[in-house]
Write a protein that holds these residues in place. Sequence first.
Motif, PDB file in Angstrom:
ATOM      1  N   ALA A 107       0.853  -1.182   0.000  1.00 21.87           N
ATOM      2  CA  ALA A 107       0.000   0.000   0.000  1.00 21.87           C
ATOM      3  C   ALA A 107       0.892   1.235   0.000  1.00 21.87           C
ATOM      4  CB  ALA A 107      -0.889  -0.009   1.238  1.00 21.87           C
ATOM      5  N   ASP A 108       0.347   2.375  -0.416  1.00 21.21           N
ATOM      6  CA  ASP A 108       1.119   3.609  -0.469  1.00 21.21           C
ATOM      7  C   ASP A 108       1.669   4.008   0.898  1.00 21.21           C
ATOM      8  OD1 ASP A 108       0.778   3.873  -3.176  1.00 21.21           O
ATOM      9  OD2 ASP A 108      -0.959   5.211  -3.001  1.00 21.21           O
ATOM     10  N   ASP A 109       0.952   3.647   1.974  1.00 20.91           N
ATOM     11  CA  ASP A 109       1.391   4.031   3.308  1.00 20.91           C
ATOM     12  C   ASP A 109       2.210   2.944   4.003  1.00 20.91           C
ATOM     13  OD1 ASP A 109      -0.694   2.257   3.617  1.00 20.91           O
ATOM     14  OD2 ASP A 109      -1.689   3.386   5.213  1.00 20.91           O
ATOM     15  N   ALA A 110       2.612   1.912   3.275  1.00 21.58           N
ATOM     16  CA  ALA A 110       3.411   0.837   3.852  1.00 21.58           C
ATOM     17  C   ALA A 110       4.809   1.340   4.202  1.00 21.58           C
ATOM     18  CB  ALA A 110       3.513  -0.341   2.886  1.00 21.58           C
ATOM     19  N   LEU A 111       5.346   0.821   5.293  1.00 20.88           N
ATOM     20  CA  LEU A 111       6.684   1.207   5.730  1.00 20.88           C
ATOM     21  C   LEU A 111       7.733   0.391   5.002  1.00 20.88           C
ATOM     22  CD1 LEU A 111       6.155   1.265   9.602  1.00 20.88           C
ATOM     23  CD2 LEU A 111       5.942   3.149   8.005  1.00 20.88           C
ATOM     24  N   ASP A 112       8.897   0.985   4.828  1.00 21.59           N
ATOM     25  CA  ASP A 112      10.034   0.218   4.328  1.00 21.59           C
ATOM     26  C   ASP A 112      10.418  -0.766   5.415  1.00 21.59           C
ATOM     27  OD1 ASP A 112      10.252   1.531   1.896  1.00 21.59           O
ATOM     28  OD2 ASP A 112      11.568   3.079   2.704  1.00 21.59           O
ATOM     29  N   THR A 113      10.541  -2.026   5.047  1.00 21.25           N
ATOM     30  CA  THR A 113      10.852  -3.071   6.013  1.00 21.25           C
ATOM     31  C   THR A 113      12.248  -3.618   5.724  1.00 21.25           C
ATOM     32  OG1 THR A 113       8.515  -3.643   6.201  1.00 21.25           O
ATOM     33  CG2 THR A 113      10.105  -5.286   6.956  1.00 21.25           C
ATOM     34  N   ILE A 114      13.046  -3.711   6.782  1.00 21.11           N
ATOM     35  CA  ILE A 114      14.417  -4.203   6.680  1.00 21.11           C
ATOM     36  C   ILE A 114      14.565  -5.383   7.617  1.00 21.11           C
ATOM     37  CG2 ILE A 114      16.855  -3.642   7.034  1.00 21.11           C
ATOM     38  CD1 ILE A 114      16.052  -0.676   6.588  1.00 21.11           C
ATOM     39  N   GLU A 115      15.039  -6.505   7.089  1.00 22.09           N
ATOM     40  CA  GLU A 115      15.290  -7.667   7.932  1.00 22.09           C
ATOM     41  C   GLU A 115      16.660  -7.546   8.580  1.00 22.09           C
ATOM     42  OE1 GLU A 115      14.793 -11.089   5.388  1.00 22.09           O
ATOM     43  OE2 GLU A 115      12.656 -11.164   5.844  1.00 22.09           O
ATOM     44  N   TYR A 116      16.776  -8.039   9.807  1.00 23.06           N
ATOM     45  CA  TYR A 116      18.068  -8.030  10.485  1.00 23.06           C
ATOM     46  C   TYR A 116      18.341  -9.411  11.057  1.00 23.06           C
ATOM     47  CZ  TYR A 116      15.566  -7.741  14.947  1.00 23.06           C
ATOM     48  OH  TYR A 116      14.754  -8.005  16.017  1.00 23.06           O
ATOM     49  N   GLN A 117      19.631  -9.678  11.260  1.00 18.25           N
ATOM     50  CA  GLN A 117      20.076 -10.906  11.893  1.00 18.25           C
ATOM     51  C   GLN A 117      20.796 -10.544  13.179  1.00 18.25           C
ATOM     52  OE1 GLN A 117      22.678 -12.605   8.934  1.00 18.25           O
ATOM     53  NE2 GLN A 117      21.153 -14.129   8.372  1.00 18.25           N
ATOM     54  N   GLY A 118      20.785 -11.447  14.128  1.00 18.09           N
ATOM     55  CA  GLY A 118      21.561 -11.247  15.337  1.00 18.09           C
ATOM     56  C   GLY A 118      20.866 -10.365  16.340  1.00 18.09           C
ATOM     57  N   ASN A 119      21.694  -9.679  17.136  1.00 18.62           N
ATOM     58  CA  ASN A 119      21.155  -8.920  18.265  1.00 18.62           C
ATOM     59  C   ASN A 119      21.243  -7.405  18.093  1.00 18.62           C
ATOM     60  OD1 ASN A 119      23.868  -8.581  18.462  1.00 18.62           O
ATOM     61  ND2 ASN A 119      24.079  -9.332  20.558  1.00 18.62           N
TER      62      ASN A 119
END
Length: 174
Positions: A107-119
């Motif tokens: 959707a236009d209002d969707a956030l950029d999502t970033i995956e992370y590993q670890g702590n």
Amino acid sequence: MTPPEFSRPQRIDAIGDRPHSVAIIAEPGERTALAARFGLVSIDALAAQFAVGREAGSILVTGEVTAAVIQACVVTDDPVPARIAERVTLRFVPEEEGAVADEIELADDALDTIEYQGNAIDLGEAAAETLALALDPFPRGPRAAEALREAGVIAEGEAGPFGALASLRDRLKS
């Protein structure tokens, strides 16, 4: 995998439910390395001010990335200074092992999502990527139009059917 040029890890266990402020500034060596990575003449300043907190099983980061950069004109190679002030809202989520990335509609209002590993999450790399996305992909200096004309490149308005009509109109006026 090579480490990021501008790394500012934020430990997950230090992030509470209430957002806290994090300010980061790139050092000269980091800016030089990022300029090389992004094909810039230089990065004279790079900083970010973030609010970092937890939200619904993820980490929400909001704030602004600011920078002063010098790009090369795509026509003349002359230096083109630019200032960046980019608002950002990112959601960091834990990387799921073995997950297959499917293409999804956002959707236009969707956030950029970033995956992370670890702590930890890397706020420096997030700022660097935000800068890269905010750059003008085709910077032009003040001499670009003249250099294109001298090289015989016609402007968009002079090409195609509308250019032909404009040329015809000009001849009829004479």
